[in-house]
Design a protein around this motif. Structure first.
Motif, PDB file in Angstrom:
ATOM      1  N   ASP A  72      -4.890 -26.949 -62.155  1.00 13.57           N
ATOM      2  CA  ASP A  72      -3.779 -27.282 -61.271  1.00 13.57           C
ATOM      3  C   ASP A  72      -2.434 -26.979 -61.924  1.00 13.57           C
ATOM      4  OD1 ASP A  72      -3.593 -29.228 -63.142  1.00 13.57           O
ATOM      5  OD2 ASP A  72      -4.246 -30.842 -61.834  1.00 13.57           O
ATOM      6  N   GLY A  73      -2.473 -26.474 -63.124  1.00 11.59           N
ATOM      7  CA  GLY A  73      -1.224 -26.111 -63.767  1.00 11.59           C
ATOM      8  C   GLY A  73      -0.629 -27.249 -64.573  1.00 11.59           C
ATOM      9  N   THR A 106      -3.840 -34.500 -58.383  1.00 13.29           N
ATOM     10  CA  THR A 106      -4.484 -33.422 -57.655  1.00 13.29           C
ATOM     11  C   THR A 106      -5.354 -34.008 -56.556  1.00 13.29           C
ATOM     12  OG1 THR A 106      -4.507 -32.014 -59.599  1.00 13.29           O
ATOM     13  CG2 THR A 106      -6.026 -31.458 -57.836  1.00 13.29           C
ATOM     14  N   PHE A 107      -5.129 -33.564 -55.358  1.00 13.29           N
ATOM     15  CA  PHE A 107      -5.849 -34.109 -54.222  1.00 13.29           C
ATOM     16  C   PHE A 107      -6.854 -33.102 -53.685  1.00 13.29           C
ATOM     17  CE2 PHE A 107      -1.671 -35.953 -54.499  1.00 13.29           C
ATOM     18  CZ  PHE A 107      -1.883 -37.301 -54.286  1.00 13.29           C
ATOM     19  N   CYS A 108      -7.993 -33.588 -53.264  1.00 14.72           N
ATOM     20  CA  CYS A 108      -8.953 -32.738 -52.576  1.00 14.72           C
ATOM     21  C   CYS A 108      -8.614 -32.735 -51.094  1.00 14.72           C
ATOM     22  CB  CYS A 108     -10.371 -33.284 -52.720  1.00 14.72           C
ATOM     23  SG  CYS A 108     -10.964 -33.295 -54.397  1.00 14.72           S
ATOM     24  N   ILE A 109      -8.442 -31.559 -50.565  1.00 15.24           N
ATOM     25  CA  ILE A 109      -8.281 -31.463 -49.118  1.00 15.24           C
ATOM     26  C   ILE A 109      -9.646 -31.045 -48.596  1.00 15.24           C
ATOM     27  CG2 ILE A 109      -6.832 -30.561 -47.285  1.00 15.24           C
ATOM     28  CD1 ILE A 109      -5.178 -31.828 -49.393  1.00 15.24           C
ATOM     29  N   THR A 110     -10.537 -32.020 -48.551  1.00 13.97           N
ATOM     30  CA  THR A 110     -11.944 -31.679 -48.348  1.00 13.97           C
ATOM     31  C   THR A 110     -12.238 -30.991 -47.023  1.00 13.97           C
ATOM     32  OG1 THR A 110     -12.155 -33.999 -47.791  1.00 13.97           O
ATOM     33  CG2 THR A 110     -13.090 -33.300 -49.876  1.00 13.97           C
ATOM     34  N   ASP A 111     -11.419 -31.267 -46.026  1.00 11.72           N
ATOM     35  CA  ASP A 111     -11.752 -30.680 -44.734  1.00 11.72           C
ATOM     36  C   ASP A 111     -11.105 -29.320 -44.499  1.00 11.72           C
ATOM     37  OD1 ASP A 111      -9.402 -31.939 -44.800  1.00 11.72           O
ATOM     38  OD2 ASP A 111      -9.609 -33.024 -42.909  1.00 11.72           O
ATOM     39  N   VAL A 112     -10.458 -28.787 -45.517  1.00 11.16           N
ATOM     40  CA  VAL A 112      -9.898 -27.435 -45.385  1.00 11.16           C
ATOM     41  C   VAL A 112     -10.631 -26.495 -46.339  1.00 11.16           C
ATOM     42  CG1 VAL A 112      -7.843 -25.999 -45.612  1.00 11.16           C
ATOM     43  CG2 VAL A 112      -7.629 -28.336 -44.781  1.00 11.16           C
ATOM     44  N   PRO A 113     -11.469 -25.633 -45.803  1.00 10.81           N
ATOM     45  CA  PRO A 113     -12.195 -24.697 -46.669  1.00 10.81           C
ATOM     46  C   PRO A 113     -11.260 -23.616 -47.181  1.00 10.81           C
ATOM     47  CG  PRO A 113     -12.650 -24.229 -44.371  1.00 10.81           C
ATOM     48  CD  PRO A 113     -11.788 -25.460 -44.395  1.00 10.81           C
TER      49      PRO A 113
END
Lengths: 147, 147
Positions: A72-73, A106-113
Motif C-alpha cells: 500500500d506504499g 488499508t481497507f478491503c473493498i471486497t465487493d469491487v473486483p
DNA sequence: CAACCTTTGCAACCCAGTTGCACGAAATCC
DNA sequence: GGATTTCGTGCAACTGGGTTGCAAAGGTTG
C-alpha cells in the motif's frame, strides 16, 4: 466469520501445511482481522510469538497460496488471507484495496473486483495489485468539518 | 525523448523548483530511463551525487508533482516522471505497470490506462496504483524454451 | 563585504525484513 | 522404547532502504 482451532487446522491441512500452534495462531489472527495486517501488527497482536517466527509462518503461507501480500506504499507490506473457493493456486477473490493517506489504514473493498486489462503480447499475467489511495470516509468527513 | 539541460531547467521552473545541478541531473536521469527507477538505481547512475541528496531531490519533486512513486513489491519504491500535459496537480497519464517476478524489472505499459472503479460512498480518491505481475516477454520466452 | 538562506555531503540512525544458530519438540527408524 | 533425524521456534545479529542532524559550501540580498 468465526474461526476456531479445528477450522484453522483443517484449512492449513487443505493447503498441505502441518498445523502447529504458531501457525494456527497466525491464521486465526489474519482471519479475524477485518483489514490486511502488516508483520508488525501481527507481532503486536501475538506477543507470545517471535517476530521471525511470524515472518517464517507468513512466508510459508505465501508459498502455499494461503495468503497474499499487498503493497500500500506505507513501506510495510500487508498480508491478507486468500479466500479462493477452490482453495489453491489462483485467487478468485482479488479485490480492490484502498489506502487512506491520513490514517494509514488499508481497507478491503471486497465487493469491487479488480478490473482486468489487456496487456501487450508476451506478458504472462500472474496477479494484480490494485491500490486506490486518498481519504477513507472517516478521515474525509473529519477533514470536511474543519478537523 | 531527449532532454538537454535547458529543457530540464524549464521543466523544473514550470513546477516552481529552483534548478540546481543535482536536480537537473536527477531529472535527466529519470527522463531518459525507459523504466521507473529506484533510489538505489538512481544513486548508481549518478555516482557523484550522495544518496541523501538524491532522496531529498526526489522528495521535493514529489511535493511539486513532478514525479510519482510506485510500489512494485520489490521492497524499494520506484520513481517515474509525471507526464501530465497541464503540468500540475493531477496526472493525466496514469498507466498500468508490470512487474516481472523473474528479472525484477518494472515496465511501463504506457498505452494502457488504469481502469477506474466506483468506490463505496465516502471514499475520496486521490490516485491509483495498478501493478500487474508475472513474467515479462523476455523472461516468459526464456522460461518456455527450457531456460 | 557581511549577514542570510539554501543546498549538499557525510555520518549516523531507524526500522522492516531477513538469516544463522542452537535448543527443544516431533516424527522416523531400528 | 530408545536412538536418530527432521522440523519448528526463539534469540540475536545483520542487511539495506529510507531518513535525519549537522556543519560546510554555495548562492542571494542589502
Amino acid at each position: 466469520m468465526k474461526y476456531n482451532s479445528t477450522l484453522c487446522e483443517a484449512l492449513l491441512e487443505s493447503h498441505e501445511i502441518k498445523p502447529t500452534a504458531n501457525r494456527i495462531l497466525v491464521l486465526r489472527t489474519l482471519a479475524e482481522a477485518r483489514q490486511p495486517l502488516s508483520l508488525s501488527e501481527l507481532e503486536c497482536e501475538m506477543l507470545s510469538v517471535d517476530r521471525s517466527s511470524v515472518f517464517r509462518v507468513l512466508t510459508l503461507f505465501r508459498e502455499h497460496h494461503l495468503v497474499h501480500v499487498l503493497e500500500d506504499g506505507s513501506d510495510s507490506v500487508r498480508y491478507e488471507l486468500c479466500h479462493s473457493t477452490d482453495g489453491h493456486e489462483h485467487d478468485d477473490d482479488q479485490h480492490v484495496h484502498f489506502y487512506c493517506e491520513q490514517c494509514q489504514q488499508t481497507f478491503c473493498i471486497t465487493d469491487v473486483p479488480i478490473p482486468t486489462v489487456s496487456l501487450p503480447d508476451g506478458y504472462v499475467l500472474e496477479s494484480v495489485n490494485y491500490m486506490a489511495k486518498g481519504l477513507c470516509p472517516r478521515c474525509a468527513l473529519r477533514k470536511e468539518k474543519g478537523r
